[in-house]
Design an enzyme around this catalytic site. Structure first.
Site, PDB file in Angstrom:
ATOM      1  N   LYS A   7      -8.388 -12.684   1.448  1.00 61.57           N
ATOM      2  CA  LYS A   7      -8.365 -12.193   0.060  1.00 61.57           C
ATOM      3  C   LYS A   7      -9.015 -13.185  -0.881  1.00 61.57           C
ATOM      4  O   LYS A   7      -9.587 -12.790  -1.898  1.00 61.57           O
ATOM      5  CB  LYS A   7      -6.930 -11.877  -0.384  1.00 61.57           C
ATOM      6  N   LYS A  21     -10.033  -3.116   9.784  1.00 62.99           N
ATOM      7  CA  LYS A  21      -8.912  -2.186   9.583  1.00 62.99           C
ATOM      8  C   LYS A  21      -9.207  -1.238   8.417  1.00 62.99           C
ATOM      9  O   LYS A  21      -9.967  -1.597   7.512  1.00 62.99           O
ATOM     10  CB  LYS A  21      -7.597  -2.947   9.369  1.00 62.99           C
ATOM     11  N   LYS A  52      -7.393   0.221   1.736  1.00 59.22           N
ATOM     12  CA  LYS A  52      -7.500   0.877   0.421  1.00 59.22           C
ATOM     13  C   LYS A  52      -8.702   0.396  -0.361  1.00 59.22           C
ATOM     14  O   LYS A  52      -9.276   1.111  -1.152  1.00 59.22           O
ATOM     15  CB  LYS A  52      -6.283   0.481  -0.435  1.00 59.22           C
TER      16      LYS A  52
HETATM   17  P1  TYM Z   1       0.413  -3.072   2.355  1.00 57.75           P
HETATM   18  O1  TYM Z   1       0.755  -2.449   1.054  1.00 57.75           O
HETATM   19  O2  TYM Z   1      -0.962  -3.655   2.494  1.00 57.75           O
HETATM   20  O3  TYM Z   1       0.592  -2.039   3.540  1.00 57.75           O
HETATM   21  C1  TYM Z   1       1.807  -1.293   3.728  1.00 57.75           C
HETATM   22  C2  TYM Z   1       2.067  -1.122   5.209  1.00 57.75           C
HETATM   23  O4  TYM Z   1       0.961  -0.469   5.839  1.00 57.75           O
HETATM   24  C3  TYM Z   1       0.522  -1.220   6.973  1.00 57.75           C
HETATM   25  N1  TYM Z   1      -0.940  -1.039   7.100  1.00 57.75           N
HETATM   26  C4  TYM Z   1      -1.536  -0.555   8.197  1.00 57.75           C
HETATM   27  N2  TYM Z   1      -1.044  -0.155   9.380  1.00 57.75           N
HETATM   28  C5  TYM Z   1      -1.932   0.300  10.302  1.00 57.75           C
HETATM   29  N3  TYM Z   1      -3.271   0.369  10.091  1.00 57.75           N
HETATM   30  C6  TYM Z   1      -3.811  -0.028   8.915  1.00 57.75           C
HETATM   31  N4  TYM Z   1      -5.124   0.061   8.724  1.00 57.75           N
HETATM   32  C7  TYM Z   1      -2.931  -0.524   7.900  1.00 57.75           C
HETATM   33  N5  TYM Z   1      -3.112  -0.982   6.629  1.00 57.75           N
HETATM   34  C8  TYM Z   1      -1.878  -1.307   6.167  1.00 57.75           C
HETATM   35  C9  TYM Z   1       0.889  -2.666   6.632  1.00 57.75           C
HETATM   36  O5  TYM Z   1       1.012  -3.446   7.795  1.00 57.75           O
HETATM   37  C10 TYM Z   1       2.221  -2.467   5.927  1.00 57.75           C
HETATM   38  O6  TYM Z   1       3.260  -2.379   6.864  1.00 57.75           O
HETATM   39  N6  TYM Z   1       2.683  -7.481   1.986  1.00 57.75           N
HETATM   40  C11 TYM Z   1       2.876  -6.086   2.318  1.00 57.75           C
HETATM   41  C12 TYM Z   1       3.918  -5.415   1.456  1.00 57.75           C
HETATM   42  C13 TYM Z   1       5.222  -6.102   1.463  1.00 57.75           C
HETATM   43  C14 TYM Z   1       6.169  -6.093   2.537  1.00 57.75           C
HETATM   44  C15 TYM Z   1       7.261  -6.874   2.056  1.00 57.75           C
HETATM   45  C16 TYM Z   1       6.175  -5.517   3.802  1.00 57.75           C
HETATM   46  C17 TYM Z   1       5.743  -6.841   0.459  1.00 57.75           C
HETATM   47  N7  TYM Z   1       6.982  -7.304   0.786  1.00 57.75           N
HETATM   48  C18 TYM Z   1       8.391  -7.078   2.880  1.00 57.75           C
HETATM   49  C19 TYM Z   1       7.298  -5.716   4.610  1.00 57.75           C
HETATM   50  C20 TYM Z   1       8.382  -6.494   4.135  1.00 57.75           C
HETATM   51  C21 TYM Z   1       1.573  -5.363   2.098  1.00 57.75           C
HETATM   52  O7  TYM Z   1       0.737  -5.761   1.324  1.00 57.75           O
HETATM   53  O8  TYM Z   1       1.489  -4.162   2.749  1.00 57.75           O
END
Ligand code: TYM
Length: 342
Positions: free
Chosen positions: A122, A204, A207
């Protein structure tokens, strides 16, 4: 009533997970994590959040950010988060997250944070805004999880490293003081844990991809979804089979499998002798059909702002009741004076 046998009532394991309302939710988010959130609600004490504090580590336009937060909440309810069974709240409305994150920052090493691959990625992507929040993001994520004494954290593969760090922070704190935090395990699905870009299957699905055809959003119109699948990058073999060097087809098979429940052998049989055009259309149609009821329910919910806001308030209060207990323990162990307001 007195518990004569002294047997503790069985505690349902706690799961916690969160997603950022940083843009329109993708098929990757859904298949990698959110579908699992819904499935786990029955067997666990499920607590879910929109991690909006995390979102401002990348600059947001305030109006779009607010809209994305409403949209994400309504969409997750439409997917099947059941507020009778689970708590689903907005992180910024539960101040304990920011409070514990500060404390945990002081138990997280600079070197540990420097090794986070997401920070490295990032900070390259947003080279003009490598802010301290981006760097300390994993301590906030650790706070999210540890506040609820979560046993399991359902996430996609990309969050594995953050979860490892959370475990290390929890163990370190528990060793320094006394057992305070449950040390959580990740819950990573075998299928769908890393859905790839439709345009570059070595990356991957994300968004923030600049290429509009690379990523399917859950609120995309059916025609757009079909178009994106039709244009998905494949290979020149023209044979639907799972294998090395076939990242594009492997990814489409994975998506199709997650949606239909079919395994690779069944998919290969289904498309034997058929071309990629037919396969890509079938994947697109399966996704459209799967998302239709979710999109319809979202459209209904998003018009009812009063209902959504009542859910925000009620769920933030429920989450805060749990989080404040953990925070109070932590503050006491560290040596802060108890807060008494006159
Ligand atoms: P975020 O918002 O990027 O993504 C949310 C969830 O989606 C999963 N994910 C994917 N899984 C499969 N293929 C993909 N291409 C893909 N893109 C995203 C992510 O692994 C995630 O599970 N930091 C985290 C949010 C967060 C969080 C937490 C998660 C904040 N606090 C505590 C678990 C526990 C994040 O940015 O996810």
């Amino acid at each position: 009533m007195e518990n004569k046998t002294n047997v503790q009532p069985e505690r349902k394991p706690v799961i916690f997970s969160a997603i950022q309302p940083s843009g329109s939710i993708t098929l990757g988010n859904y298949l990698g994590a959110l579908k699992n959130w819904i499935a786990l609600q029955d067997g666990y004490n499920a607590i879910y959040a929109l991690a909006d504090l995390h979102t401002i580590t990348v600059r947001q336009d305030p109006t779009t950010f607010r809209k994305n937060t409403y949209d994400a909440y309504a969409l997750l309810l439409a997917m099947g988060i059941d507020l009778e069974k689970s708590i689903f709240f907005i992180q910024s409305q539960v101040p304990e997250h920011a409070q514990l994150a500060w404390v945990l920052n002081c138990y997280t090493q600079f070197g540990e944070l420097s090794r986070m691959t997401q920070f490295k990625d990032k900070s390259q992507k947003h080279a003009d805004n490598v802010n301290a929040g981006l760097f300390t993001y994993p301590s906030l994520m650790a706070a999210d999880i540890l506040l609820y004494q979560a046993d399991l954290v359902p996430v996609g593969v990309d969050q594995k490293q953050h979860l490892e760090l959370t475990r290390n922070i929890a163990e370190r704190f528990n060793m320094l003081y006394s057992p305070t935090f449950t040390v959580p395990d990740g819950y990573i699905l075998k299928n769908g844990a890393k859905i790839m870009s439709l345009q570059d299957p070595s990356k991957k699905m994300s968004k923030s991809d600049q290429n509009a055809n690379a990523c399917v959003h859950l609120l995309d119109k059916p025609d757009d979804i079909i178009r994106k699948f039709k244009r998905a990058v494949t290979d020149s073999e023209a044979c639907v089979r799972y294998g090395e060097g076939k990242d594009g087809i492997n990814n489409l098979m994975e998506i199709y499998g997650c949606i239909t429940g079919k395994d690779n052998a069944a998919i290969e049989r289904e498309f034997e002798g058929k071309g990629y055009g037919e396969f890509k259309l079938a994947v697109g149609e399966a996704v459209v059909d799967h998302l239709r009821p979710i999109q319809e329910e979202y459209t209904r919910l998003i018009q009812d702002k009063a209902y959504l806001e009542s859910c925000f308030a009620e769920n933030a209060a429920k989450a805060s009741r749990i989080a404040s207990k953990t925070l109070a323990k932590v503050m006491k162990k560290v040596g802060f004076l108890p807060m008494k307001r006159s």
